[in-house]
Structure formats: structure tokens, C-alpha cells
Design a protein around this motif. Structure first.
Motif, mmCIF file in Angstrom:
data_model
loop_
_atom_site.group_PDB
_atom_site.id
_atom_site.type_symbol
_atom_site.label_atom_id
_atom_site.label_comp_id
_atom_site.label_asym_id
_atom_site.label_seq_id
_atom_site.Cartn_x
_atom_site.Cartn_y
_atom_site.Cartn_z
ATOM 1 N N MET A 1 0.849 -1.202 0.000
ATOM 2 C CA MET A 1 0.000 0.000 0.000
ATOM 3 C C MET A 1 0.876 1.240 0.000
ATOM 4 S SD MET A 1 -3.186 0.673 2.439
ATOM 5 C CE MET A 1 -3.832 2.294 2.807
ATOM 6 N N ARG A 78 -9.508 9.165 0.987
ATOM 7 C CA ARG A 78 -10.893 9.540 1.290
ATOM 8 C C ARG A 78 -10.952 11.049 1.431
ATOM 9 N NH1 ARG A 78 -13.814 5.166 5.259
ATOM 10 N NH2 ARG A 78 -12.290 3.506 5.025
ATOM 11 N N LEU A 90 -6.038 8.600 4.300
ATOM 12 C CA LEU A 90 -6.204 7.148 4.257
ATOM 13 C C LEU A 90 -6.056 6.629 5.675
ATOM 14 C CD1 LEU A 90 -4.249 5.723 1.186
ATOM 15 C CD2 LEU A 90 -6.701 5.562 1.601
ATOM 16 N N ASP B 303 -5.010 0.741 -2.934
ATOM 17 C CA ASP B 303 -4.943 1.430 -1.631
ATOM 18 C C ASP B 303 -6.333 1.571 -1.043
ATOM 19 O OD1 ASP B 303 -2.259 1.813 -1.712
ATOM 20 O OD2 ASP B 303 -2.328 3.968 -2.101
ATOM 21 N N GLN B 306 -7.824 -1.626 0.407
ATOM 22 C CA GLN B 306 -7.243 -1.951 1.703
ATOM 23 C C GLN B 306 -7.800 -1.029 2.785
ATOM 24 O OE1 GLN B 306 -3.098 -2.696 1.308
ATOM 25 N NE2 GLN B 306 -2.721 -2.593 3.498
ATOM 26 N N ASP B 307 -8.009 0.222 2.402
ATOM 27 C CA ASP B 307 -8.542 1.200 3.343
ATOM 28 C C ASP B 307 -9.935 0.798 3.843
ATOM 29 O OD1 ASP B 307 -8.158 3.631 4.723
ATOM 30 O OD2 ASP B 307 -9.507 4.652 3.330
ATOM 31 N N TYR B 308 -10.695 0.098 3.033
ATOM 32 C CA TYR B 308 -12.021 -0.362 3.441
ATOM 33 C C TYR B 308 -11.985 -1.762 4.049
ATOM 34 C CZ TYR B 308 -14.316 3.687 1.448
ATOM 35 O OH TYR B 308 -14.728 4.968 1.204
#
Ligand code: FE2
Ligand code: FE2
Lengths: 92, 607
Positions: A1, A78, A90, B303, B306-308
């Protein structure tokens, strides 16, 4: 990530001012700017913000936060938008 | 007069809702439309959009965006910019308009379905803006090409494409119906705004704008990047929906994303891949398709997943490997079958372009070089007719793209082959395991007959290439030709690459998708000739010998895409070698079977 977040700005006269405002509003952040002509990707690690006050200072004119939408064709992370600032993050 | 800041009143206003007393809740929000599934109804009250906008703000902003896009257009209209655009680049725009304009319209309906059946007032509110956005996108994407109609009839397909069953349109329609129109609105929100609009549209609308501007098409760059500013907002319906779904039903969330991501990746490989790596003039390319996909989709979207709290899809490695091959195979297919598209594909394999391809994709030469060499040899030997189709590639029953293009020639891991499935008395063919698996799980909402299915059902008459072109709505003046009139191929030194050897008899027998009966019964099969990049629909006769069947199949490929050899042919069915003298019927070859033909070094000269 990768964790990079931030706006992707479309081509316009205001790109430089917005980038300068973002740099002002994120002291201590390494703000990366990738210019691909029709778009400019601005990113920071984990979180980035920009305020209306900084944008107005760099544009030298009034700016409503809603107008940020006209400049931003995409973003990473976000988003959270108020009438005074936009924030991308994030893992929040 | 001082105004309250938006955040002080917004939440109350947007959460206005009421309890129903005259009608049943389930009648107003039926499960098959609203799709709450395992999520308790109360949970939707938590739905909170991150990108807040009021109606007056929306109207003011959209007005300013429209003024910007149309004033640029008005200025450029008086210039000669359009006349100076490269023919290859123009095809990018033609392809985009036809493939996208009316999908924008379809997306307006998807937004309206969420605006009506979404289970939270905040969501319904945001979807109204989404519907207005998509209406703008459809209008602007029809209006911009409209003024070019007088210059080039191919722009007519901006509006016409979705009124036809042209094969790429059929593929896109199947994908978008499955994404926007067939499922309930929870699935729509996860598929369209979350997966498609945050994952993929950025590649076509933002990344491609970089190539557009570089190519001098300021109008197009301005239009698509303006459209995408709307998407950046209304795509945010995906996140809050997904957050609630993940909490209550993570398996469903993961599945819906996984299947949508896969079909979207397949579709973008035929839409955006060739545009970036072949049609955009070499000097104007900002990055390769793979690089753009890594930036926007593999990086940014992964990304987000993964964030969720979600995982990468189970086929992630296969998807990444596909970034090296899928769009090259699809470009080759679109170029070879160019009369079947409404734009002029740029071959894009001149020596200089080839160096670029080899640099960006180190395996390109091994995978695709030999086929292009046969094509280049034919063009330069005055045999361009051999670079035109006489049959149809077999189309995957899920993504509707040619079987073979999810792999590549000479690729051990992902070879050119079909992944078949027997169901309900017939064989379905797929380009890949994920396509097969997704179709199997969700065939009720995803099944849609392909152009090959429709040929087999007798809908296309006569069943020839010409009959098919007419059936697909391709009038002679819009059928694709090479954008540069083969200029790129002539850049090779004479005689290098050398001639491909004799083409088979079908090369001059005239086009025939299915061939006339000679007394036997027709047996349409999915045929692969070793070394080719697709499998094809070839109609055998049950009275043919296996050797004759091999020649029929070879005739579609040898000297056209695979170099001729002094060797006999061997036919395999399910891995088993068939004796050459048996008839097709006696050898057990049946309709829709996968038949493999390859060179047999042991049978030199028997052909
Ligand atoms: Fe749209
Ligand atoms: Fe497929």
C-alpha cells in the motif's frame, strides 16, 4: 500500500496557486507534484489538506470552496469537504 | 446578509425522511431493487457522504464548468486545430465517443435508480446530482462530435453505436448492463461509483487527457477532464455504501468488487489500451497504458480497497500479468478485424514504435512480433488482402472479447486457449478462468448472447463477413481502415521481414464465416491454430476427414498470421491426437468443441 493521498488537478490557470496553497497548509509534509500536462497529481503521505484562506491568498481573489470541484478531476484517498477546507486521508 | 455555513444546517436538511404509514415499506423499497440483503435496514441511517454539496452550490458549479467547456469549444471552432490532428489520434476520439456517449446516458438511469431506491435520504440526494451529471456527460459527448459529422461520417457512431450490435458495443453493453441496470442499487453503488468510477474511468478521462493535450486535441482533453470533475464527486456514493456493506456482509462486498473489477479491466484493455499504446502518436505518449494502469488502478485503487478492509481480488496476479499482454492482443484483433469497427485503427508497429513497445513491454517481441512480421511482410508484398478477416474470433461468453486475448502466444502461464464450460446442454467458451467463474456464479444477471452466439443461432444472414458487417450496422463509408494507409509498415526495409509463405486456399476463396454445405452437416467449432493469438469460429462438415478439417482451420491462419512451414498438421481434441483419415463425425468432433491444430514435424510435406 502506497498511502499517498491528494488531489489530481485538471489543466487550468490556477494549478500553481493551488499547489502553493497546499504546500502552505501542510508544513512538515513532503508534498509531491507530478505534472503530466493535462493533469497534475499532488500528493502527500497519509493526509493532505488545503484551506480556503490559503487558496484565496495565493489566487489573490475570492474563492468559494465549492469551486475546488471545478479544478479537481480525481483524487487519491478519502475526501472530506467543508466550506473552509478539503482534506484527503487514508486509514482514518 | 450573513449566511449560515453549510456544515451548520446541511446534515439536518439532507436527512429529511419520513415514516411511511399509507403503504408498506417493502412496496416502496422492494428488496430486488433496494438490495439490503444481510444489512439491517436501520444501518443505512449511518450513510454519510464525504463530499458535501448543496443544490445551489451544485447549480453554480456546474454552470461554471459548462461555460468553461463550451467556450473553449467555441474558440477552437474558428481555428484549424482539428485539421492538424493526427489520423491515429482522431481514432481515439471516435472510439471514445461511440463507446462512451450513450453509456453516460445509461449511467443517468443507474443514478436515478439509486435516487429512487437507495435506503438513505442522504444517498438518494447525492444520486440526484449524479443523474444530472450523467445527463450532462451524455449531452456534451454527443454535442462535441456532432459538429464534426460533416467532416467524417465515422463521428456518426457517437450516437449510432449503442443502437447496433457491433461486437465491441455488444461487449460494452453486456458489461454495463451487468454493472448498472440489472443489479439492485447496493450492488450498483459498489460496482459503478466505487469500482468503476474511482478505479477505471480515471484512466480514460484523466490519464487519456494527458495524451490528448499532447496530441493537440485541446477540445477533447478539456471535455473529458471536465466530465471527470463530476465523477470525482458522485463516485463518492460508493464509499459510504461499501462501508456499511463491509460491516454486515463483507463477502458480498468483496465479490461484487472482484467481478466488476475484472470485467472492467477486460473492457479497458480494448478501449484505452490500444488508444494509448498504438493510436496516440509516438512522440505524444505521456506514459504507456501499463504505466497509467499501475498509477491509477493497481496503485490508487488497491490502496482504496485496503482502506475499506478488503482484499485484492483473487486473480490479482493474473490481472497484473495481463497489463503486459491483454491490450496488445486486443489491438492486434481490432486492427486485423478493422472493417468491423467505426474508427481507423493505427497499426502502430513501425520500427520506431516497435522499439518503444519492446522497451515498455520486454516480452512484446516474443509474444506478438512474429505475427506482426507476417502482417508486415504481406502488406509490403502487395498482399494486404491477407491482412483482412475471413472469419470471426470466438468471443468470451462473459467479457465478449476474443478468446485468446487474456493470454498470448508463447506464454506458458497464460496461453492462448479457451476455458470451456458445459451447462444446460451446450458448451460456453471463456477467455480466462475468472471470466468463467464470474459467469458461472452470476449468470442470471450477466449472461448476454455474444455476436458469435447470434451467428450460430442463424440471426446473421448471409453468415459471411459482409453479411455480418451489414448486420452490425457498419455501412461501407464508416468501416475501419488502417489510419495511415500502411505507412508504418512501409518503414521496414524491403524484404525484411520476409514473405510468410503460401496462404491457405481460403485466403482467396472469399470471406465465409460459415461455409456452404457440401452434403455433410455443418459442425461449428472453436478452433485454435498453434502460434495464433485468438481462437476462431470455423465451420467444419461432419463428412470432412480430420485432415481436411485441419486444412480448413489452417487456411484461416497460415500465411495470414502464422508463417507457413514444410510440415504436416496434427489435430487434437481435448488433448487427444485424432487420426487424419477419420471423418469429423467418426473422430467425435461435435458442435462448439475446442479443436487445436498444430504443426507436426513428423509429417513433412503432407499438406
Ligand atoms: Fe459520467
Ligand atoms: Fe472473458
Amino acid at each position: 500500500m502506497s498511502g499517498r493521498v491528494g488531489p489530481v488537478l485538471r489543466m487550468s490557470d490556477d494549478v500553481d496557486a493551488i499547489v502553493a496553497a497546499i504546500e502552505d497548509d501542510n508544513p512538515g509534509q513532503q508534498v509531491t507534484v507530478v505534472d503530466r500536462g493535462a493533469y497534475t497529481r499532488v500528493s502527500g503521505e497519509g493526509e493532505l489538506r488545503v484551506t480556503r484562506a490559503s487558496i484565496e491568498r495565493h489566487l489573490g481573489r475570492e474563492f468559494e470552496m465549492r469551486q475546488f470541484e471545478e479544478l479537481m478531476s480525481a483524487f487519491a484517498g478519502r475526501i472530506e469537504m467543508t466550506s473552509q477546507e478539503v482534506r484527503w486521508q487514508l486509514g482514518g | 446578509m450573513a449566511r449560515l455555513p453549510r456544515e451548520e444546517w446541511y446534515d439536518i436538511a439532507r436527512d429529511v425522511d419520513w415514516d411511511l404509514s399509507y403503504v408498506d415499506y417493502d412496496e416502496v423499497f422492494p428488496e430486488w431493487m433496494s438490495g439490503t440483503g444481510k444489512v439491517p435496514r436501520e444501518a443505512w441511517a449511518e450513510w454519510d457522504e464525504p463530499y458535501k454539496v448543496t443544490y445551489p452550490e451544485y447549480v453554480a458549479t456546474q454552470r461554471e464548468k459548462e461555460t468553461g467547456a463550451y467556450s473553449v469549444k467555441a474558440v477552437l471552432r474558428k481555428s484549424r486545430v482539428f485539421d492538424q490532428l493526427d489520423e491515429g489520434w482522431k481514432s481515439v476520439a471516435k472510439q471514445h465517443f461511440g463507446a462512451v456517449a450513450l453509456v453516460e446516458d445509461l449511467a443517468a438511469y443507474a443514478e436515478l435508480r439509486m435516487a429512487r431506491f437507495g435506503l438513505a435520504p442522504a444517498w438518494r440526494n447525492m444520486a440526484v446530482f449524479g443523474a444530472l451529471d450523467e445527463t450532462r456527460h451524455a449531452q456534451i459527448s454527443l454535442y462535441f462530435p456532432h459538429e464534426l459529422l460533416g467532416r467524417d461520417p465515422q463521428y456518426d457512431w457517437a450516437h449510432k453505436a449503442y443502437h447496433t450490435s457491433q461486437w465491441t458495443v455488444a461487449a460494452a453493453r453486456a458489461t454495463f448492463d451487468g454493472m448498472m441496470m440489472n443489479p439492485n442499487v447496493v450492488d450498483v453503488a459498489v460496482q459503478l461509483p466505487f469500482t468503476f468510477e474511482t478505479g477505471f474511468t480515471n484512466v480514460q478521462f484523466v490519464a487519456l487527457a494527458a495524451d490528448a493535450l499532447e496530441s493537440g486535441d485541446i477540445n477533447f482533453a478539456n471535455m473529458i477532464s471536465s466530465i471527470q470533475t463530476d465523477e470525482a464527486r458522485h463516485s463518492q456514493q460508493g464509499g459510504p455504501t461499501l462501508k456499511i456493506l463491509v460491516e454486515h456482509d463483507p463477502r458480498r462486498a468483496q465479490w461484487v468488487i472482484d467481478k466488476t473489477f475484472w470485467v472492467s479491466a477486460r473492457l479497458f484493455s480494448v478501449l484505452t489500451g490500444p488508444a494509448m499504446d498504438y493510436y496516440t502518436p509516438l512522440a505524444m505518449r505521456k506514459q504507456s497504458f501499463k504505466e497509467f494502469m499501475l498509477e491509477w488502478v493497481a496503485g490508487q485503487f488497491a490502496d482504496q480497497l485496503q482502506d475499506y478492509g478488503l482484499k485484492k481480488p483473487w486473480y490479482w496476479d493474473e490481472f497484473l500479468a495481463g497489463l503486459d499482454t491483454w491490450h496488445h492482443g486486443l489491438h492486434l484483433g481490432v486492427w486485423y478485424w478493422r472493417p468491423t469497427v467505426w474508427w481507423n485503427p493505427q497499426g502502430g508497429v513501425s520500427p520506431a514504435e516497435r522499439d518503444w513497445l519492446r522497451e515498455k513491454y520486454p516480452d512484446w517481441e516474443d509474444r506478438f512480433g512474429p505475427i506482426w512480421d507476417v502482417i508486415i511482410g504481406n502488406i509490403n508484398a502487395g498482399q494486404a488482402g491477407l491482412t483482412l478477416p475471413a472469419t470471426l474470433p470466438w468471443l468470451c461468453s462473459l467479457c465478449q472479447l476474443p478468446v485468446g486475448t487474456a493470454g498470448s502466444p508463447g506464454n506458458q502461464r497464460y496461453p492462448v486457449r479457451s476455458y470451456p464450460l458445459s451447462y444446460d446442454g451446450r458448451t460456453y467458451h471463456f477467455c480466462s478462468r475468472p471470466c468463467r467463474q464470474i459467469w458461472w456464479e452470476d449468470r442470471d444477471t450477466l449472461h448476454s448472447p455474444t455476436v458469435v452466439d447470434r451467428v450460430l443461432a442463424g440471426e446473421v444472414q448471409p453468415p459471411t463477413v459482409e453479411g455480418l458487417l451489414t448486420w452490425m450496422g457498419l455501412t461501407p463509408e464508416v468501416r475501419g481502415t488502417d489510419a495511415y494507409g500502411y505507412r508504418w509498415a512501409r518503414a521496414y526495409p524491403p524484404g525484411d521481414p520476409g514473405p510468410a509463405g503460401d496462404a491457405g486456399p481460403a485466403g482467396d476463396a472469399g470471406p465465409a464465416v460459415t461455409e456452404p454445405s457440401n452434403g455433410g452437416r455443418p459442425v461449428p467449432v472453436n478452433a485454435l491454430f498453434a502460434g495464433d493469438f485468438v481462437t476462431q469460429l470455423v465451420t467444419l462438415q461432419d463428412t470432412d476427414t480430420v485432415d481436411q478439417a485441419a486444412s480448413r482451420i489452417a487456411a484461416q491462419v497460415v500465411g495470414r498470421r502464422v508463417r507457413s512451414r514444410e510440415a504436416g498438421l496434427v489435430v487434437r481434441l481435448g488433448g487427444r491426437v485424432l487420426p487424419g483419415e477419420l471423418t469429423v463425425a467418426a473422430a467425435g468432433i461435435g458442435p462448439l468443441d475446442s479443436v487445436d491444430v498444430s504443426w507436426d514435424a513428423g509429417r513433412v510435406g503432407e499438406r
